[in-house]
Design a protein around this motif. Sequence first.
Motif, mmCIF file in Angstrom:
data_model
loop_
_atom_site.group_PDB
_atom_site.id
_atom_site.type_symbol
_atom_site.label_atom_id
_atom_site.label_comp_id
_atom_site.label_asym_id
_atom_site.label_seq_id
_atom_site.Cartn_x
_atom_site.Cartn_y
_atom_site.Cartn_z
ATOM 1 N N VAL A 4 57.828 12.204 47.525
ATOM 2 C CA VAL A 4 58.050 12.387 46.097
ATOM 3 C C VAL A 4 58.271 13.868 45.849
ATOM 4 O O VAL A 4 57.458 14.706 46.262
ATOM 5 C CB VAL A 4 56.833 11.896 45.269
ATOM 6 C CG1 VAL A 4 57.091 12.067 43.779
ATOM 7 C CG2 VAL A 4 56.498 10.449 45.593
ATOM 8 N N ASP A 5 59.379 14.207 45.194
ATOM 9 C CA ASP A 5 59.634 15.593 44.808
ATOM 10 C C ASP A 5 58.727 15.944 43.632
ATOM 11 O O ASP A 5 58.210 15.062 42.953
ATOM 12 C CB ASP A 5 61.099 15.775 44.400
ATOM 13 C CG ASP A 5 62.061 15.579 45.559
ATOM 14 O OD1 ASP A 5 61.663 15.816 46.717
ATOM 15 O OD2 ASP A 5 63.208 15.172 45.300
ATOM 16 N N GLU A 6 58.562 17.235 43.377
ATOM 17 C CA GLU A 6 57.762 17.664 42.236
ATOM 18 C C GLU A 6 58.661 18.332 41.219
ATOM 19 O O GLU A 6 59.692 18.887 41.548
ATOM 20 C CB GLU A 6 56.648 18.608 42.704
ATOM 21 C CG GLU A 6 55.647 17.894 43.599
ATOM 22 C CD GLU A 6 54.590 18.809 44.196
ATOM 23 O OE1 GLU A 6 54.441 19.946 43.719
ATOM 24 O OE2 GLU A 6 53.913 18.368 45.130
ATOM 25 N N ASN A 7 58.273 18.228 39.942
ATOM 26 C CA ASN A 7 59.010 18.881 38.864
ATOM 27 C C ASN A 7 58.055 19.175 37.721
ATOM 28 O O ASN A 7 56.838 19.175 37.909
ATOM 29 C CB ASN A 7 60.215 18.047 38.428
ATOM 30 C CG ASN A 7 59.836 16.780 37.689
ATOM 31 O OD1 ASN A 7 58.658 16.509 37.456
ATOM 32 N ND2 ASN A 7 60.808 16.006 37.308
ATOM 33 N N GLU A 8 58.585 19.360 36.518
ATOM 34 C CA GLU A 8 57.758 19.771 35.387
ATOM 35 C C GLU A 8 56.782 18.696 34.893
ATOM 36 O O GLU A 8 55.860 18.997 34.149
ATOM 37 C CB GLU A 8 58.643 20.246 34.215
ATOM 38 C CG GLU A 8 59.518 19.168 33.592
ATOM 39 C CD GLU A 8 60.828 18.920 34.339
ATOM 40 O OE1 GLU A 8 61.533 17.979 33.957
ATOM 41 O OE2 GLU A 8 61.135 19.643 35.296
ATOM 42 N N THR A 32 57.304 8.644 33.337
ATOM 43 C CA THR A 32 57.997 7.381 33.082
ATOM 44 C C THR A 32 58.585 6.825 34.377
ATOM 45 O O THR A 32 58.698 7.535 35.377
ATOM 46 C CB THR A 32 59.138 7.550 32.064
ATOM 47 O OG1 THR A 32 60.154 8.385 32.647
ATOM 48 C CG2 THR A 32 58.653 8.132 30.744
ATOM 49 N N VAL A 33 58.970 5.574 34.310
ATOM 50 C CA VAL A 33 59.620 4.929 35.450
ATOM 51 C C VAL A 33 60.868 5.707 35.845
ATOM 52 O O VAL A 33 61.083 6.004 37.022
ATOM 53 C CB VAL A 33 59.951 3.455 35.119
ATOM 54 C CG1 VAL A 33 60.865 2.850 36.166
ATOM 55 C CG2 VAL A 33 58.663 2.643 34.975
ATOM 56 N N ALA A 34 61.701 6.060 34.872
ATOM 57 C CA ALA A 34 62.946 6.787 35.171
ATOM 58 C C ALA A 34 62.651 8.133 35.837
ATOM 59 O O ALA A 34 63.347 8.525 36.785
ATOM 60 C CB ALA A 34 63.756 6.996 33.897
ATOM 61 N N GLN A 35 61.617 8.833 35.356
ATOM 62 C CA GLN A 35 61.279 10.123 35.949
ATOM 63 C C GLN A 35 60.830 9.963 37.395
ATOM 64 O O GLN A 35 61.227 10.737 38.265
ATOM 65 C CB GLN A 35 60.188 10.811 35.124
ATOM 66 C CG GLN A 35 60.684 11.313 33.788
ATOM 67 C CD GLN A 35 59.553 11.759 32.879
ATOM 68 O OE1 GLN A 35 58.476 11.151 32.848
ATOM 69 N NE2 GLN A 35 59.792 12.824 32.126
ATOM 70 N N LYS A 37 61.545 7.421 39.441
ATOM 71 C CA LYS A 37 62.702 6.980 40.238
ATOM 72 C C LYS A 37 63.519 8.179 40.713
ATOM 73 O O LYS A 37 63.984 8.222 41.850
ATOM 74 C CB LYS A 37 63.611 6.060 39.419
ATOM 75 C CG LYS A 37 63.181 4.633 39.345
ATOM 76 C CD LYS A 37 64.219 3.847 38.548
ATOM 77 C CE LYS A 37 63.816 2.424 38.323
ATOM 78 N NZ LYS A 37 64.798 1.700 37.484
ATOM 79 N N ALA A 38 63.690 9.161 39.833
ATOM 80 C CA ALA A 38 64.486 10.344 40.174
ATOM 81 C C ALA A 38 63.811 11.209 41.231
ATOM 82 O O ALA A 38 64.481 11.964 41.938
ATOM 83 C CB ALA A 38 64.757 11.165 38.917
ATOM 84 N N PHE A 52 64.561 -0.119 43.119
ATOM 85 C CA PHE A 52 63.136 -0.049 42.843
ATOM 86 C C PHE A 52 62.775 -0.990 41.713
ATOM 87 O O PHE A 52 63.479 -1.060 40.706
ATOM 88 C CB PHE A 52 62.723 1.373 42.444
ATOM 89 C CG PHE A 52 62.953 2.390 43.522
ATOM 90 C CD1 PHE A 52 62.123 2.440 44.630
ATOM 91 C CD2 PHE A 52 63.986 3.300 43.436
ATOM 92 C CE1 PHE A 52 62.318 3.370 45.632
ATOM 93 C CE2 PHE A 52 64.200 4.240 44.427
ATOM 94 C CZ PHE A 52 63.364 4.279 45.531
ATOM 95 N N VAL A 53 61.660 -1.697 41.888
ATOM 96 C CA VAL A 53 61.117 -2.549 40.830
ATOM 97 C C VAL A 53 59.686 -2.089 40.587
ATOM 98 O O VAL A 53 58.887 -2.012 41.521
ATOM 99 C CB VAL A 53 61.147 -4.040 41.219
ATOM 100 C CG1 VAL A 53 60.530 -4.891 40.121
ATOM 101 C CG2 VAL A 53 62.571 -4.490 41.525
ATOM 102 N N PHE A 54 59.386 -1.778 39.338
ATOM 103 C CA PHE A 54 58.064 -1.305 38.947
ATOM 104 C C PHE A 54 57.373 -2.400 38.142
ATOM 105 O O PHE A 54 57.932 -2.879 37.145
ATOM 106 C CB PHE A 54 58.175 -0.051 38.079
ATOM 107 C CG PHE A 54 58.629 1.170 38.823
ATOM 108 C CD1 PHE A 54 57.735 2.183 39.118
ATOM 109 C CD2 PHE A 54 59.954 1.316 39.217
ATOM 110 C CE1 PHE A 54 58.147 3.308 39.803
ATOM 111 C CE2 PHE A 54 60.374 2.446 39.888
ATOM 112 C CZ PHE A 54 59.473 3.446 40.197
ATOM 113 N N THR A 55 56.172 -2.791 38.566
ATOM 114 C CA THR A 55 55.426 -3.810 37.843
ATOM 115 C C THR A 55 53.986 -3.352 37.635
ATOM 116 O O THR A 55 53.415 -2.646 38.464
ATOM 117 C CB THR A 55 55.415 -5.160 38.584
ATOM 118 O OG1 THR A 55 54.873 -4.967 39.899
ATOM 119 C CG2 THR A 55 56.806 -5.759 38.696
ATOM 120 N N HIS A 56 53.420 -3.768 36.518
ATOM 121 C CA HIS A 56 52.000 -3.535 36.246
ATOM 122 C C HIS A 56 51.446 -4.855 35.739
ATOM 123 O O HIS A 56 51.824 -5.321 34.667
ATOM 124 C CB HIS A 56 51.792 -2.414 35.232
ATOM 125 C CG HIS A 56 50.365 -2.017 35.111
ATOM 126 N ND1 HIS A 56 49.573 -2.431 34.074
ATOM 127 C CD2 HIS A 56 49.576 -1.249 35.913
ATOM 128 C CE1 HIS A 56 48.356 -1.937 34.231
ATOM 129 N NE2 HIS A 56 48.333 -1.212 35.342
#
Length: 160
Positions: A4-8, A32-35, A37-38, A52-56
């Motif tokens: 996983v890359d890191e960002n703000e 968020t999921v989109a964040q 995923k990126a 990718f499929v995200f489930t909770h």
Amino acid sequence: NATVDENEVLFGSRVDLENQMILLDTVASGITVAQLKALLNFETVNASAIEFVFTHGDKVLADEDRIPNGTKVTAIAVSNVTDKTDEVEYTVIILGDTNEDGKIAVGDAVLVARAIVGDISFTDLQILAADSNDNGRTDIGDAVRVALKLTNNDYATMIQ
């Protein structure tokens, strides 16, 4: 293999390949999921695409949804060479998100403190999230770290 890359929105991350977990130290407002995923990177052999499929629980999360602690990420690799698919599932641990709402708030620090004094018991996922300093136990340092995230804009510098 996953990284996983890191960002703000992400102060730190660790991928536990053996236990198939992704541990994330996010900003207090969550990720968020989109964040995510990126920021996800999966290494594959002969895959033409990865989905990718995200489930909770029973809910499939949309790109704009915050990722709560305990979210499952299923990575599905598709090969155009062999017409095969392969998938792997990881559990996302959001450090500090003990109430599993996708963000870190005062209530999370209170839950950690209550667990430390034995007032409440945590589930296995809550125990992993409560260990926000990743030292293998839930202690006062975890409650302090969650509280600092909420009150100090220089949190990223303080944790290094």
